[in-house]
Every structure is written in C-alpha cells, then in structure tokens.
Scaffold this active site. Structure first.
Site, PDB file in Angstrom:
ATOM      1  N   LEU A  57      64.932   4.493  72.091  1.00  0.00           N
ATOM      2  CA  LEU A  57      64.562   3.790  73.311  1.00  0.00           C
ATOM      3  C   LEU A  57      63.153   4.125  73.779  1.00  0.00           C
ATOM      4  CD1 LEU A  57      67.886   4.236  75.337  1.00  0.00           C
ATOM      5  CD2 LEU A  57      67.135   2.210  74.095  1.00  0.00           C
TER       6      LEU A  57
ATOM      7  N   GLY B 274      58.532  10.778  74.834  1.00  0.00           N
ATOM      8  CA  GLY B 274      57.660  11.445  75.786  1.00  0.00           C
ATOM      9  C   GLY B 274      57.218  12.786  75.244  1.00  0.00           C
ATOM     10  N   GLY B 275      56.590  13.610  76.115  1.00  0.00           N
ATOM     11  CA  GLY B 275      56.109  14.907  75.674  1.00  0.00           C
ATOM     12  C   GLY B 275      57.233  15.845  75.273  1.00  0.00           C
TER      13      GLY B 275
ATOM     14  N   GLY C 217      60.089  14.887  73.708  1.00  0.00           N
ATOM     15  CA  GLY C 217      60.773  14.419  72.514  1.00  0.00           C
ATOM     16  C   GLY C 217      61.099  12.946  72.625  1.00  0.00           C
TER      17      GLY C 217
ATOM     18  N   VAL D  88      64.158   9.595  73.144  1.00  0.00           N
ATOM     19  CA  VAL D  88      65.394   9.153  73.796  1.00  0.00           C
ATOM     20  C   VAL D  88      66.043   8.095  72.914  1.00  0.00           C
ATOM     21  CG1 VAL D  88      66.432   8.129  75.843  1.00  0.00           C
ATOM     22  CG2 VAL D  88      64.444   9.622  76.075  1.00  0.00           C
TER      23      VAL D  88
ATOM     24  N   LYS E  93      68.626  12.288  75.257  1.00  0.00           N
ATOM     25  CA  LYS E  93      67.263  12.825  75.241  1.00  0.00           C
ATOM     26  C   LYS E  93      67.257  14.019  74.294  1.00  0.00           C
ATOM     27  CE  LYS E  93      64.874  13.322  79.098  1.00  0.00           C
ATOM     28  NZ  LYS E  93      64.351  13.890  80.373  1.00  0.00           N
TER      29      LYS E  93
ATOM     30  N   ASP F 115      57.227  14.129  90.204  1.00  0.00           N
ATOM     31  CA  ASP F 115      56.768  13.132  89.229  1.00  0.00           C
ATOM     32  C   ASP F 115      57.443  11.785  89.478  1.00  0.00           C
ATOM     33  OD1 ASP F 115      55.144  12.294  87.164  1.00  0.00           O
ATOM     34  OD2 ASP F 115      56.589  12.791  85.603  1.00  0.00           O
TER      35      ASP F 115
END
Length: 847
Positions: free
Chosen positions: A539, A542-543, A545, A547, A561, A658
């Site tokens: 899907l 990101g930093g 790993g 998903v 994740k 965030d």
C-alpha cells in the site's frame, strides 16, 4: 445542382479565380467542422447530436449516439464501448420509446433539459425532466458531457454543477464507480432492469435492487416476485457481489449503509480490465470481463447457478442442499415436517415448505436452540438487527421472545458481534460450502434432546471404547496444551520484555503494562494474510518500512506495517506506537489490532481503511471533486474530535507532533482516522510544554516555536490542525506556491485574502460554489486563529471543537506565522546523543 453549376462557371471565369479559392477553403473548413462536431464529448444548446453523429469520451473509452440492434429498425440513444469490436450497449435513454426512423435529434431545450425529438416534433420522445430554479436557467450555460467512466452528465458549464447524470438512471448494466442502492430521503433508487430481448432494450422481466424492508439485502425480482436473493451485508461480505474472499484482489468494493441510505459501488484493482455487471433478459446476474486476445466477453461470475439459488425453491422452514445429488435436495429444519407430504415425497416438489411438527411447544416448555452450520441465512426482510450484543446476549434476547424463531451473528468481522433475530417463518435457506454462517434454531425439548442424543449417542460397547480412547487423548492433549501454553507464555513474555525495553512509556513515568493485553500475531499468519508481503499487496512506504494489505483467515481485512530491518528510526516509532495505541480507543483514531514480534521481525497490524488517506483526495485534481462541502466539514470535525481526545479526553495526554493530510486515513464511509503515532509524545498531567534538540515533523505543518526552538505543546498540534483545516477548504498544500502569488505558502495567501475581505476566494473551485458561505468563512477564521504566530493566542482543541459546533462570536485572528516553503519532512535521527537534524525528501503514499 445549382451549386455545382455555380462552381463550374467560377472555374471557367478566369477573372474570379480568387472566389473559387475562397469557396473551396470554406468547403474544407465546413467539412472539418462537421468532423470535429462528430467526435466531441459534449452537447450544448447550439450543438445538438443528430442520428449518425457520435459523442466520444476524451479517453475514447465510451461513445454516445443513435443505434439499432439486430434486425430491428427501432432507433435508440445509448452509450456503448467505443473501442471494442463488439458493440456493447451499457445505457439506453429512450428504452421504451424508440424512434422509427433516422430523424432523431438529442438537444438541450431552453429549460436546460436534455430532450429527444424526431421530425422536428414539439413533444419530446424522451427528456431528463429536471426542474431548475429560475435563477439557474441560462440555456447557453448548460452542457451535457460524456465522461471517461461512461457517465453522461448534464451540468452548468460555468460552475460544473451537476443537474442530472445517467449513472442515477441505470438500465441493465452496472459500471465501475456507479452505485446501486437507495436514498429514503429523496425517494431515489438505483437499480438494474434487464432488456426485453436481445434486440429490444425496453424494460424486461428481471430487476436487481436492494430491498428496503427489514435488514437490507440484494434481490433479483421477476415481475416483482423474488427470483434470487443475495445475503445481507455481514460486516465482511455481501453475497452475490464480487466481495467474496476469492475476489479480493480483483475488485475494490465500497458498501455504505445508514438509516436512510444504502450505496454499493465497485471498481477494478487493475484499471486496465474492462468489466461490466449486467442483468440478462434470461434472468442471470453476471460479471463479464473483456478478453483482448479473443475479442470477446468472458463470464467471471453468474447467479443463480443452481436450483437452490432460485428464491424459495424449498419453501419456508427448510434447507436446500444443491450438492445432495442422491436424495431430495430439500430437507425440513429440525423440529419441522413437510406441509404437503404428498408433493414433498411423491412429486419431489418442496416449494410448499415445512411447518412445526404437530404437538411441539417452543414457549416456556424446556425449549432451546441448536446450531446449524454453514448456511445462507434466511431472508432478513422480517428479521431485526441489533448491534452491540454478544452471541450469548443474542440468545437471551431471542429466548425471552417466544415468536423468535432463530438468531445469528449480525456482523462476523472482528470475532463477531450484534444480533440478527428472525420472527415467524424462515425463508430461502441454503447450505453453502463457502462464506456460510451459523444459524441458531429454536426447537422444542423433544427435538433438543434428539439433537444432543444424535450428537453424543453411540452403542454401549462402542461408547465405553470411545470414552476410554477419548480419556487417553484428553490426557495427552492436556499435557501437550500445558507445554504449549507454557512455551507460548514464555515466548510472549519475552516479546513483551523486548517491546518494553527502553520503551518510551517508561521514560515518561507511564508503565507499559498494557502490552500483555495486546494480541500477538505469528509471523506465519501475517505472511499468509499478506501473501508473503507481495508487491501486489503493498500500500505504501515510509522511513520506518512498508505497509501491506492483508486478509486474515476469518475474512477480516488488515493493514500491516512492517519495520525495515535497517531503520533505527522505525524501531523507535514501533515502540512508541504500540505504547500509545494499546491505550487509545476513539472512533477518529486508527485502531491497532495487534503486532508481530519474532526474531528480527517487527510488524503492527491495523484495521484496513479502503479509502486511503486524506491527501489522496484533497490534493488530487480529479479526486477532490468527490468531497463536497458537507463531507469536508464532517472530516474537519472528526479530526478535531480525535486531536481533542489525544490532548484531553484519553487516559494520557498525547502530543501527536506529525498531524498532516497523509496521516489522516479514511474508512469506507469517509470518516477520518488519525494515524502514525511514532513521533508522538506523552505529557504528564500538569506538564504544559517540553523542549527537544531533535525536531521531527513535516515542514508546512510545524509550529514556529517547535521548528525554530524545539518547544512543543498541545498548541503545536493546534497549529498543525489549522494548516490542515485551511488545506481541506482550499484543496491545496500549504507548501504550494502559485505563480503570480505574493505569499510563499497557503497560510500567507489566506491571510492576504482575509485582510482584503476576499477570504472566500481561497475556497477550492472543485466545490463549484456549492457551500454555505457563512460556515466556510467561520472555518477559515478558525483556521487562522489556530495558525497565529504566538502559541498563547491559539485556541485549545476544546475551544476549536466548540467553535466548529456552535455559532458563538469569534475573536479576530492575529497575523499568522509564515514559515517554510518546501515539501520536506524533518526526521528524528536514530543515533542517540546527536542533535543534528536530518532532512529527508519524502514521497507520500496512500495507506
């Protein structure tokens, strides 16, 4: 002929050669203009569509024009696939009022309606018949356009406001992105109806629609009588549509239901696959896919497939088994007997159904419930659904009411919940091999005793042998179970110790004693669910790993994740996210289902949210038009309630740090859920703010005191929420820098327009001015209050929620902070003791 003579004389006359050139140029221009008009995708008041001309969608996927089928001379206006070798009509306008010649003209009349005439008749053969307000009627502004998804849309050209569209009036075909269902408030129903014959698209005998009585089901009717029935939505599947387990990788299904609306839509995972669903005049509901190699339609799915699929084949209170080839396919339910034994046994006709056995009593006389497994549950038209009950509570509810015939789990997802209870006769039951549910049937004490005796009864000698064998097996199983449980507990304790080691919660005086209550998934289970974390299930990334989408054995969809083994940053995020999410439960926060912690593997398992993230919609030129103002306002309020829960209403005081559009996920009903708590921090009850040398977050969303000085508090999240609110209204990123605009970002642009009294100019043009100006202005003002430069001046999230939900006067906003103009994320480095900020370019992926 006169024109030809005139042209001949011009050729002869050398003094008029230049006139000949002008005439030829005009003829060529006329031909080109005629050609272009035939290949347009739009009808206007000055450009109607005549028989022989075509509208062609921009991608050349669909065309609209006049057609006749087979040997018939009747002419119809319809939509068909433009680029397929077989003409396949998917929509017909005048299906019951054909034109008998080629004089048909489709045009827009002075009232702004599409009308179909022939031979210049004044009475339309067909019309959209939409009533417009007098202020809206401007015939020159109304156009009709054929879209790339096969939808023919009548709209106001200037504002793109939709007046009417063909997707709201389907014929026999259901296309991707088209909906089936109903709206009780507007009395609108979206259903399919077959053609009369292959050559006659008139309304045929078969209709596919959702029932509006009892718990909603998908029905096919023949002349208004039930012909085939799909099961109701059970929280995971809707039988009869391609959301079965085997089709999860082929179709994306969206099912939305509340007290007034039911809407079912689908689209293809592989957008290149040409697919349609159709109700055939023969009484079959089929899914067909185009085979480019063979240039033909291949059948992917069809219902009904056997005699048991036909509604009421075995009548009431009976079970139809399509696999029972040796004996009669119909069998009365336990405690029932055939209503007409002669027809049942002699003629093999079970349509009369079954009745309670003579003399049986099922009210206050030792009755009970027996379980019948793997069934297509009975017709729910007369059933009552009640949420929030366990299976045991459901049994008690049904037992108290003597008219309650049977019950089942209403929602099979997440282990099962809710109660579905039937009163009276049970209709259209079928034994199924896949996707079946358990039904708990009310029987009298005699039948109950027979049931248990059959379940446990064996001859005496065999019973003794069975008891002996069972005892030995039980002892072995008990010993093995104890060994397994001890090993499992040891393994889990080891996982918990590793998970809690250096965990964030302990650093802040909050013990992570909730970890033992978090479900652990085995690595094998996760690999099976995600197909070994295959690329097709990925899907986003990101930093931390990647998903992946997965499906558990019980049919529940999940998002996994997976921590990258080389990501130190991800390891800290993992610990923080587990620590927080096991303690947080709110409808606007993403739900953590469990985790996997084996050897070097660390994975988090979340609920799967099919509509990706908010940025996928509001920052996309095409997708953002799907969010009207009402839905955007609901999303704004949902995010606000989620942040308020973090700051004040949960057991902990959480600073997210965030909050941004890509970290707001959307469920099937487009409800927002805040995600990604890896950068969050826990505050003590009396703690107001904290300071760090390692700033994390995303440029454009960070408050000035946090970005410049490392100071963060609840007001830091308020600033991020204000940015997000303005982005939702404008449909632009804060970091978007528009050519010719003085302001470096969206905040500055909104502030400039606000001070000039033109704040509404910032509203997303995709809303087509269809919004309440006063409420939008109030939201813009709340957004500006949230992004004020001084944190003290910003409202709390409690104040924000109150301002959004009430009409109290608002303070005038002070000048906001104009910070960054870039699209970067500032990440916290993993090396302890380092105060150097690491700047990384980030590609946002929908999750």
């Amino acid at each position: 002929m006169d024109s030809a003579k005139y042209l001949f004389y011009l050729v002869k006359d050398h003094n008029h050669k230049h006139k000949l050139l002008v005439l030829l140029s005009s003829l060529i221009l006329l031909l080109l203009t005629s050609f272009c008009s035939c290949s347009s995708d739009t009808i206007s008041t000055v450009k109607p569509l005549r028989d022989g001309e075509l509208l062609i969608s921009k991608s050349k996927m669909f065309s609209l024009g006049f057609f006749a089928k087979g040997k018939s001379t009747s002419r119809y206006v319809g939509i068909w696939y433009y680029n397929l070798s077989i003409q396949t009509v998917v929509w017909v306008a005048n299906r019951d009022t054909p034109i008998n010649d080629t004089s048909g003209i489709l045009s827009i009349n002075p009232n702004g309606n599409l009308v179909l005439n022939n031979n210049l008749s004044t009475i339309p053969i067909w019309s959209t018949d939409v009533s417009l307000q007098q202020s809206q009627i401007n015939s020159t502004d109304v156009i009709a356009q054929l879209s790339d998804i096969g939808n023919f849309v009548l709209m106001l050209n200037r504002t793109k406001t939709v007046i009417w569209d063909s997707f709201d009036y389907p014929t026999d075909t259901w296309l991707p992105y088209q909906r089936l269902g109903f709206d009780r408030k507007t009395n609108q129903s979206w259903f399919l109806q077959s053609w009369k014959t292959e050559d006659d698209p008139g309304k045929g005998a078969f209709t596919l629609k959702f029932s509006t009585v009892g718990k909603t089901q998908l029905f096919m009717y023949k002349h208004n009588l039930p012909w085939w029935r799909g099961e109701p939505w059970n929280g995971a599947l809707l039988s009869g549509v391609p959301n079965a387990k085997r089709n999860r990788d082929t179709f994306n299904i969206s099912f939305v239901q509340d007290d007034n609306n039911v809407a079912l839509t689908y689209n293809m995972v592989d957008k290149s696959v040409v697919t349609r669903m159709v109700v055939q005049q023969s009484g079959f509901f089929q899914i067909l896919m185009w085979d480019n190699k063979k240039s033909q339609w291949n059948q992917f799915y069809s219902q009904p497939t056997n005699q048991c699929d036909n509604y009421g084949t075995c009548g009431s209170n009976s079970n139809c088994d399509p696999m029972n080839f040796a004996d009669f396919k119909c069998a009365c339910l336990p405690g029932f007997e055939p209503k007409s034994p002669g027809d049942w046994y002699e003629s093999g006709d079970g349509s009369g159904g079954c009745v309670r056995k003579n003399g049986s009593s099922v009210c206050g006389n030792g009755e009970g419930f027996i379980k019948i497994v793997s069934l297509k549950v009975p017709d729910t038209s007369m059933a009552n659904a009640k949420g929030g009950l366990s299976l045991e509570e459901c049994e008690k509810e049904c037992f108290r009411n003597c008219s309650c015939t049977a019950y089942a789990v209403d929602n099979v997802s997440n282990g099962g919940s809710g109660c579905l209870a039937w009163h009276g006769d049970l209709m259209d039951i079928q034994k199924v091999s896949d996707q079946g549910q358990d039904l708990f049937l009310r029987v009298d004490k005699v039948e109950l005793a027979n049931y248990y005796r059959k379940s446990n009864g064996v001859p005496h000698k065999k019973r003794l042998a069975a008891i002996l064998v069972a005892s030995i097996v039980a002892v072995i199983v008990l010993v093995l179970s104890c060994v397994y449980c001890k090993w499992k507990k040891k393994t889990k304790d080891k996982m918990v110790r590793q998970l809690n080691q250096d965990s964030f919660g302990e650093k802040n005086g909050v013990q992570s004693n909730t970890h033992p209550n978090l479900p652990f998934f085995s690595f094998k289970t996760i690999m099976t669910a995600t197909r070994n974390c295959g690329h097709e299930n990925k899907l986003g990334q990101g930093g931390f790993g990647s998903v992946y989408k997965g499906c558990l054995a019980n049919g529940q969809e999940i998002a996994v994740k997976r921590l990258s083994k080389n990501s130190g940053q991800g390891k800290e995020e993992f610990k923080t996210e587990v620590t927080l999410l096991v303690k947080l439960q709110h409808r606007n926060l993403v739900r953590l289902l469990g985790c996997c912690f084996e050897k070097e593997e660390r994975m988090l398992v979340y609920e799967y949210l099919p509509n990706k993230s908010l940025d996928f919609f509001i920052f996309d030129q095409n997708q953002r038009s799907l969010l009207d103002w009402g839905k955007r306002f609901e999303i704004i309020c949902g995010i606000a309630r989620g942040v308020l829960y973090l700051h004040q209403d949960s057991r902990l005081k959480i600073i997210h740090r965030d909050l941004k559009a890509s970290n707001v996920l959307l469920d099937a009903a487009m409800n927002p859920k805040i995600s990604d708590f890896g950068m969050a921090r826990i505050f003590g009850e009396d703690e107001i703010q904290a300071r760090t040398k390692r700033v994390v977050g995303t440029y454009g969303y960070m408050s000035p005191e946090y970005a410049m000085e490392g100071r963060y508090s609840t007001k830091s999240d308020v600033f991020s929420f204000g940015v997000l609110l303005l982005e939702i209204i404008a449909g632009q990123r804060n970091t978007h820098c528009e050519t010719g605009r003085d302001s470096p970002n969206l905040i500055g642009h909104v502030w400039t327009l606000w001070t000039e009294g033109r704040a509404l100019d910032t509203v997303d043009p995709a809303l087509n001015q269809s919004y309440p100006s006063a409420i939008v202005l109030r939201c813009i003002q709340i957004g500006l209050l949230c992004v004020q430069e001084n944190a003290i001046n910003r409202p709390s999230m409690l104040d924000v929620v109150f301002m959004l939900c009430n009409e109290t006067p608002l303070l005038p906003p002070l000048k906001p902070a104009f910070l960054f103009n870039g699209n970067h994320e500032l990440q916290e480095p993993s090396t302890s003791g380092s105060s150097i900020n690491e700047l990384t370019e980030t590609t946002i992926s929908a999750r």
